[in-house]
Motif scaffolding. Structure first.
Motif, PDB file in Angstrom:
ATOM      1  N   GLY A   1      -1.612   8.447   0.865  1.00  0.00           N
ATOM      2  CA  GLY A   1      -2.957   8.119   0.409  1.00  0.00           C
ATOM      3  C   GLY A   1      -3.447   9.123  -0.616  1.00  0.00           C
ATOM      4  O   GLY A   1      -3.204  10.321  -0.493  1.00  0.00           O
TER       5      GLY A   1
ATOM      6  N   ALA B   1      -1.248  12.713   2.566  1.00  0.00           N
ATOM      7  CA  ALA B   1      -2.418  12.431   1.740  1.00  0.00           C
ATOM      8  C   ALA B   1      -2.560  13.491   0.657  1.00  0.00           C
ATOM      9  O   ALA B   1      -2.172  14.653   0.837  1.00  0.00           O
ATOM     10  CB  ALA B   1      -3.687  12.384   2.590  1.00  0.00           C
TER      11      ALA B   1
ATOM     12  N   ARG C   1      -9.194   6.262   4.974  1.00  0.00           N
ATOM     13  CA  ARG C   1      -8.071   5.349   5.047  1.00  0.00           C
ATOM     14  C   ARG C   1      -6.897   6.030   5.733  1.00  0.00           C
ATOM     15  O   ARG C   1      -6.584   7.195   5.432  1.00  0.00           O
ATOM     16  CB  ARG C   1      -7.657   4.923   3.638  1.00  0.00           C
ATOM     17  CG  ARG C   1      -6.593   3.841   3.575  1.00  0.00           C
ATOM     18  CD  ARG C   1      -7.099   2.534   4.137  1.00  0.00           C
ATOM     19  NE  ARG C   1      -6.162   1.438   3.891  1.00  0.00           N
ATOM     20  CZ  ARG C   1      -6.264   0.238   4.436  1.00  0.00           C
ATOM     21  NH1 ARG C   1      -7.284  -0.031   5.232  1.00  0.00           N
ATOM     22  NH2 ARG C   1      -5.380  -0.697   4.171  1.00  0.00           N
ATOM     23  N   ASN C   2      -6.238   5.329   6.657  1.00  0.00           N
ATOM     24  CA  ASN C   2      -5.083   5.905   7.338  1.00  0.00           C
ATOM     25  C   ASN C   2      -3.861   5.854   6.431  1.00  0.00           C
ATOM     26  O   ASN C   2      -3.691   4.934   5.627  1.00  0.00           O
ATOM     27  CB  ASN C   2      -4.797   5.146   8.626  1.00  0.00           C
ATOM     28  CG  ASN C   2      -4.761   3.649   8.418  1.00  0.00           C
ATOM     29  OD1 ASN C   2      -5.807   3.048   8.209  1.00  0.00           O
ATOM     30  ND2 ASN C   2      -3.566   3.054   8.473  1.00  0.00           N
ATOM     31  N   THR C   3      -3.009   6.869   6.541  1.00  0.00           N
ATOM     32  CA  THR C   3      -1.769   6.915   5.762  1.00  0.00           C
ATOM     33  C   THR C   3      -0.636   7.329   6.693  1.00  0.00           C
ATOM     34  O   THR C   3      -0.837   8.071   7.651  1.00  0.00           O
ATOM     35  CB  THR C   3      -1.875   7.913   4.592  1.00  0.00           C
ATOM     36  OG1 THR C   3      -2.025   9.238   5.101  1.00  0.00           O
ATOM     37  CG2 THR C   3      -3.073   7.587   3.708  1.00  0.00           C
TER      38      THR C   3
ATOM     39  N   ARG D   1      -3.931   2.246  -4.892  1.00  0.00           N
ATOM     40  CA  ARG D   1      -2.516   2.330  -5.217  1.00  0.00           C
ATOM     41  C   ARG D   1      -2.294   3.600  -6.021  1.00  0.00           C
ATOM     42  O   ARG D   1      -3.193   4.064  -6.742  1.00  0.00           O
ATOM     43  CB  ARG D   1      -2.047   1.112  -6.017  1.00  0.00           C
ATOM     44  CG  ARG D   1      -2.241  -0.232  -5.313  1.00  0.00           C
ATOM     45  CD  ARG D   1      -1.386  -0.345  -4.072  1.00  0.00           C
ATOM     46  NE  ARG D   1      -1.525  -1.642  -3.424  1.00  0.00           N
ATOM     47  CZ  ARG D   1      -2.439  -1.939  -2.500  1.00  0.00           C
ATOM     48  NH1 ARG D   1      -3.337  -1.017  -2.134  1.00  0.00           N
ATOM     49  NH2 ARG D   1      -2.459  -3.136  -1.936  1.00  0.00           N
TER      50      ARG D   1
ATOM     51  N   TYR E   1     -10.926   6.708  -1.706  1.00  0.00           N
ATOM     52  CA  TYR E   1      -9.541   6.251  -1.620  1.00  0.00           C
ATOM     53  C   TYR E   1      -9.167   5.459  -2.863  1.00  0.00           C
ATOM     54  O   TYR E   1      -9.909   4.568  -3.302  1.00  0.00           O
ATOM     55  CB  TYR E   1      -9.380   5.393  -0.365  1.00  0.00           C
ATOM     56  CG  TYR E   1      -8.031   4.741  -0.203  1.00  0.00           C
ATOM     57  CD1 TYR E   1      -6.890   5.513  -0.027  1.00  0.00           C
ATOM     58  CD2 TYR E   1      -7.897   3.358  -0.202  1.00  0.00           C
ATOM     59  CE1 TYR E   1      -5.646   4.921   0.145  1.00  0.00           C
ATOM     60  CE2 TYR E   1      -6.665   2.758  -0.026  1.00  0.00           C
ATOM     61  CZ  TYR E   1      -5.538   3.539   0.143  1.00  0.00           C
ATOM     62  OH  TYR E   1      -4.313   2.950   0.303  1.00  0.00           O
TER      63      TYR E   1
ATOM     64  N   SER F   1     -13.402  -1.222   4.372  1.00  0.00           N
ATOM     65  CA  SER F   1     -12.821  -1.471   3.052  1.00  0.00           C
ATOM     66  C   SER F   1     -12.734  -2.973   2.814  1.00  0.00           C
ATOM     67  O   SER F   1     -12.343  -3.727   3.702  1.00  0.00           O
ATOM     68  CB  SER F   1     -11.427  -0.844   2.952  1.00  0.00           C
ATOM     69  OG  SER F   1     -10.778  -1.240   1.755  1.00  0.00           O
TER      70      SER F   1
ATOM     71  N   GLU G   1       0.848  -1.182   0.000  1.00  0.00           N
ATOM     72  CA  GLU G   1       0.000   0.000   0.000  1.00  0.00           C
ATOM     73  C   GLU G   1       0.889   1.238   0.000  1.00  0.00           C
ATOM     74  O   GLU G   1       2.018   1.215   0.461  1.00  0.00           O
ATOM     75  CB  GLU G   1      -0.912   0.011   1.226  1.00  0.00           C
ATOM     76  CG  GLU G   1      -1.867  -1.164   1.289  1.00  0.00           C
ATOM     77  CD  GLU G   1      -2.710  -1.159   2.543  1.00  0.00           C
ATOM     78  OE1 GLU G   1      -2.667  -0.144   3.281  1.00  0.00           O
ATOM     79  OE2 GLU G   1      -3.398  -2.156   2.794  1.00  0.00           O
ATOM     80  N   SER G   2       0.351   2.318  -0.520  1.00  0.00           N
ATOM     81  CA  SER G   2       1.125   3.547  -0.594  1.00  0.00           C
ATOM     82  C   SER G   2       1.196   4.222   0.767  1.00  0.00           C
ATOM     83  O   SER G   2       0.222   4.243   1.525  1.00  0.00           O
ATOM     84  CB  SER G   2       0.485   4.495  -1.620  1.00  0.00           C
ATOM     85  OG  SER G   2       1.175   5.723  -1.654  1.00  0.00           O
TER      86      SER G   2
ATOM     87  N   LYS H   1       0.690   2.225   8.831  1.00  0.00           N
ATOM     88  CA  LYS H   1       0.417   1.625   7.530  1.00  0.00           C
ATOM     89  C   LYS H   1       0.526   0.118   7.685  1.00  0.00           C
ATOM     90  O   LYS H   1       1.503  -0.392   8.226  1.00  0.00           O
ATOM     91  CB  LYS H   1       1.396   2.128   6.469  1.00  0.00           C
ATOM     92  CG  LYS H   1       1.102   1.581   5.072  1.00  0.00           C
ATOM     93  CD  LYS H   1       1.780   2.439   4.016  1.00  0.00           C
ATOM     94  CE  LYS H   1       3.259   2.143   3.888  1.00  0.00           C
ATOM     95  NZ  LYS H   1       3.492   0.887   3.147  1.00  0.00           N
TER      96      LYS H   1
ATOM     97  N   PHE I   1      -6.896  10.469  -2.472  1.00  0.00           N
ATOM     98  CA  PHE I   1      -8.356  10.499  -2.393  1.00  0.00           C
ATOM     99  C   PHE I   1      -8.880  11.437  -3.477  1.00  0.00           C
ATOM    100  O   PHE I   1      -8.447  12.586  -3.563  1.00  0.00           O
ATOM    101  CB  PHE I   1      -8.810  10.996  -1.016  1.00  0.00           C
ATOM    102  CG  PHE I   1      -8.295  10.166   0.138  1.00  0.00           C
ATOM    103  CD1 PHE I   1      -9.085   9.187   0.699  1.00  0.00           C
ATOM    104  CD2 PHE I   1      -7.022  10.363   0.650  1.00  0.00           C
ATOM    105  CE1 PHE I   1      -8.612   8.415   1.759  1.00  0.00           C
ATOM    106  CE2 PHE I   1      -6.545   9.609   1.708  1.00  0.00           C
ATOM    107  CZ  PHE I   1      -7.339   8.630   2.270  1.00  0.00           C
TER     108      PHE I   1
END
Length: 916
Positions: free
Chosen positions: A143, A186, A180-182, A153, A150, A429, A139-140, A661, A145
């Motif tokens: 994030g 973001a 989504r947490n990053t 990738r 979201y 998700s 995952e990146s 992450k 959006f």
């Protein structure tokens, strides 16, 4: 106008045709199930509104004339938001010629988004921190959006952008604001939605340079009544490539893509609005080519096999390479060199398809603002690749297929109670990743390995060894022993106790490998990873006084991953190496001790490298079979900060954030503990591909100020980020290696300025100082660990992160000047300057020749049109000074030659716009 309407209709047809195709390709009904769920949720929301409509509505808070953002889940002036955020307006994006998110790099100094070996391998970085996109299992760290949805990738977010209102770049961990947490930051893209006034636009772009870029964008807004509006947007763009294949004359790094987007906005009642977006895009391009930069010793073997055409003169700014063309069948050249079939030309085709559907409900419930964002997205890629990046046919990718299917649901509720402005949310998700890889062996692989073996053993002639060196694959006549070119294993057994005399072990004289036939290797490596994640989060602002605001945020995330793999590879050379390892066990340390000659050879860097060329982990059949694994994580993250308003125009803030992450699986057989001497699958397991979660402890202080009578904003921030178990996926010339680096540091300071000192003149810019470096030592390859500080497969404490410049400066100036009558002129210039930085993590050139020196990129635009903007004609240029730099660098697969991804050259053209 008829042209625009006709084109809009064409895009609508393309959109729904593609949507039907995408829906039908859902795996096991997943796609239709998730779309049905979306419809049910949207329907349930509408039913709820009909059943319960609040009697009183809350007025929308009025924002100041400053730039307004939604970075905290609320509408607020950017100068009142206590975090580091850059907002780029739609007008500035248009002036800068931004077409996709990679172009935003030009305008935000702490942000970078670049593409490596394919579109899917794109990596976003903020403050030097990012996760390599070369494996879909990662995952990146940043994030992305788009309209609150979201994108799983970075590569799945690189379609051409729609008409955009603004882009917000949030720096530092984000977990209590978005679904989504990053862990690093973001990117929030806010597109233009439908409105209740009819309108239409059409825009044509034509390149006047050698690449001859051409594009057409159009859109129409249809206002049905005061409470219902539709908007349709679409674009097509194509461009020739800027890298040339010297063999075929074909272009690489082309552009050929289309996008289409339909929106509906419905005011269900005075308190509730529903916005539905359906979009699709497709790109059918040739990407991503390289150009040779530094030839290594292996290039001699390339030249010996394919001639001088495979070794063109070094000229990076010429932007050329050689790609394997179609090959006739080759006869058998000996017992170990089987006949090779006729093969097709290798290529770099890269086809992506993306579609999505989202519904956002905003509902004012008696003073509380409820938001629901329901979304389904499906992104697919099919690509091929000549992975030896040369005329020689060593290895290639044959139609690898990558897919990311994602359903997300986010609920947020926000309101005010006394001095508390609170926000709470739930996020869910359900994601399915698929990766069907096909790395295959080329027709010249046996000859290449033989040439390297003979070259490496040729010095033995000085002590009585064979003058022509020794071979891995037997090219001698059948049953004619001893061969004029003996076995490599025979020569490699030379007794080290007699260094002046060639004294090999005669028992190894007949040990040769069986050669591979073109097309061997991965027949079908099918991976699937299913991820279910849910989280609850809250973000609260407490006004301790009229000047002092405390922000508290927290998030709890629960995530499970289930991975399966069905792997099938064929390699006679690997099978032969395994047989030699087992057969030579009695010669080394005694029988049944598990140590054979191949393991002994693996312990030396030179012979070990040759064994990996003969049997790369990418094609080693020992990993064949069905594999399953699973993991579960339950983690907390959050933020706390204080903001103090010295006055209406000056704010100080400081705080701490904990970023998270998730861990995951490297969807690649090379992630297992595979070696050429592996003789038992019992030593392998899928948990060897697992990597741990990444955490960030981030500290930040900042100042935001509005000065010069409100015409100028000047913002400063300083930060210290400590990343724990940093997820690193790096290429070492043989394969991608995944490790968690215990500690990484990113620290520095940032300055941003935006000013409108006079009517028609806008100036913006930023400077960032980022010191991002490894704070731990990690050895990635035990074969080279003995080289100490010169180990090319290691990162050392103090080493800077690749692709992160210490100093970066950006600036833009736009001036609109009246020309008399109704006309105006536009003059625009932007630039980005980067200090020197590394382009490689592993296998870096020891002399630093693949490092980028400092460079600057400038773009400009000059236009004319009426004051009401009904039409305009603009001449533009990108990379005005034709600056050349390296987008990336690495050692070509199974070679010690360095190649680079070259930058785009200078381009220029004209854009014509019309709207009503």
């Amino acid at each position: 106008m008829r042209l625009g309407a006709t084109y809009a209709n064409f895009l609508i047809i393309k959109l729904f045709t593609n949507l039907g195709r995408c829906a039908n390709r859902g795996r096991g009904g997943i796609a239709m199930k998730k779309m049905s769920t979306l419809a049910l949720l949207s329907g349930a929301s509408l039913a709820a509104i009909g059943a319960f409509s609040p009697a009183f509505a809350q007025d929308e808070p009025e924002a100041s004339e400053e730039i307004v953002v939604t970075a905290t889940g609320r509408t607020a002036a950017i100068q009142d938001v206590p975090l580091a955020v850059t907002a780029v307006s739609g007008e500035q994006l248009t002036n800068a010629g931004v077409q996709d998110l990679r172009d935003v790099t030009q305008l935000a100094p702490s942000f970078q988004l670049g593409t490596g070996q394919s579109i899917a391998a794109s990596t976003a970085r903020i403050r030097g921190i990012g996760t390599g996109g070369d494996n879909v299992g990662f995952e990146s760290a940043v994030g992305i959006f788009i309209d609150g949805v979201y994108r799983a990738r970075a590569g799945a977010a690189l379609a051409d952008l729609p008409d955009v209102e603004r882009i917000e770049v949030l720096r530092g961990p984000q977990g209590t604001l978005f679904g989504r947490n990053t862990s690093a930051g973001a990117i929030s893209v806010v597109s233009a939605g439908p409105d209740y006034e009819p309108g239409m636009y059409i825009e044509g772009m034509f390149g006047l340079d050698d690449l001859e870029e051409a594009g057409l964008r159009t859109g129409v807004n249809i206002a049905v009544n005061d409470g219902l509006a539709f908007r349709l947007d679409g674009a097509i763009r194509s461009r020739s490539g800027y890298i040339t294949d010297l063999i075929s004359g074909d272009d690489l790094n082309t552009r050929d893509r289309w996008t289409a987007r339909g929106q509906m906005q419905l005011d269900i009642n005075p308190d509730a609005t529903l916005r539905v977006i359906i979009d699709a895009s497709e790109a059918d391009e040739v990407c991503c080519g390289v150009t040779p930069f530094i030839y290594g010793s292996t290039q001699g073997a390339v030249t010996a096999i394919v001639g001088p055409a495979g070794t063109p003169a070094i000229n990076p700014e010429g932007r050329f390479m050689t790609v394997t063309g179609a090959l006739p069948g080759l006869p058998s050249l000996g017992p170990g060199l089987p006949a090779q079939p006729q093969t097709d030309a290798r290529d770099y085709s890269d086809v992506t398809e993306d579609m999505g559907l989202s519904a956002q409900l905003d509902w004012d419930i008696g003073g509380m603002n409820f938001t629901s964002i329901t979304a389904y997205r499906d992104w697919q890629q099919t690509r091929s690749q000549d992975i030896d990046f040369n005329l020689i046919d060593i290895a290639y990718r044959d139609g690898v297929e990558v897919g990311v299917e994602n359903f997300t649901q986010e609920f947020r509720l926000q309101g005010e109670t006394g001095r508390l402005n609170w926000l709470a949310g739930i996020f869910y998700s359900d994601e399915t990743l698929t990766n069907n890889d096909r790395i295959r062996i080329g027709a010249h692989a046996n000859l290449f390995a033989n040439a390297l073996a003979q070259g490496g053993t040729a010095p033995l002639a000085a002590i009585g060894g064979p003058a022509g060196g020794c071979q891995l694959f037997d090219s001698g006549a059948p049953n004619a022993e001893p061969d004029s070119i003996p076995s490599f294993f025979y020569c490699a057994s030379d007794n080290p106790a007699t260094p002046l005399v060639f004294d090999p072990n005669p028992a190894l004289a007949g040990f040769y490998l069986q050669g591979n036939v073109a097309g061997a290797g991965q027949q079908s490596d099918d991976w699937q990873a299913d991820t279910q994640s849910w989280s609850v989060f809250t973000h609260n602002e407490v006004n301790l006084s009229d000047q002092l605001v405390l922000t508290l945020g927290a998030r709890y995330t629960s995530e499970t991953k289930d991975v399966t793999a069905d792997l099938l590879s064929v390699s006679p050379a690997c099978d032969a190496l395994r047989a030699i390892e087992i057969g030579t066990d009695p010669f080394f340390g005694g029988a049944a001790d598990g140590v054979g000659f191949i393991e002994v050879l693996q312990s030396t860097a030179s012979a070990g490298g040759l064994m990996n060329i003969a049997c790369s982990p990418a094609v080693n059949p020992m990993a064949n079979g069905h594999w399953e694994g699973s993991s579960e994580e339950n983690e907390f993250s959050g933020t706390i900060s204080l903001a103090y308003h010295l006055s209406d125009d000056v704010m100080l803030y400081g705080g701490y954030s904990r970023g998270y992450k998730a861990g995951g699986y490297n969807l690649d057989r090379q992630g297992m503990a595979l070696r050429p001497d592996t003789t038992s699958a019992a030593t392998l397991n899928i948990e060897q591909t697992h990597f741990d979660p990444e955490f960030t402890d981030a500290y930040e202080i900042g100042l935001k100020s509005t000065v010069l009578g409100g015409t100028t904003t000047l913002n400063l921030s300083a930060f210290y980020q400590q990343i724990h178990d940093y997820q690193l996926n790096a290429f070492n010339g043989f394969n991608f290696i995944t490790r968690n680096v215990p500690e990484v540091i990113s620290q520095g300071a940032e300055l941003e300025l935006s000013s409108s000192p006079m009517e028609g003149l806008t100036i913006s810019g930023g400077v960032s100082y980022i010191d991002a470096y490894f704070d731990s030592e990690v050895r990635f390859n035990p074969l080279t660990a003995g080289q100490g500080a010169s180990d090319p497969n290691a990162v050392f404490a103090g080493d800077p992160l690749a692709l992160s410049s210490e100093w970066t400066a950006t600036g833009a100036i736009a001036y609109e000047m009246p020309l008399g009558g109704d006309l105006r002129a536009l003059f625009y210039l932007d630039g980005r300057w980067n200090s020197e930085y590394r382009t490689q993590t592993l296998g870096r050139d020891p002399l630093g020749r693949t490092d980028n020196e400092a460079f600057a990129i400038f773009n400009g635009r000059v236009g004319i049109g009426p004051q009401d903007e009904r039409w305009s004609v603009e001449f533009w240029g990108r990379n005005l000074t034709d600056e050349f730099y390296y987008v990336g660098a690495f050692q070509a697969t199974l070679q010690n030659t360095y190649v680079i991804y070259p930058s785009e050259p200078q381009t220029y053209g004209v854009t014509v716009r019309a709207r009503y």
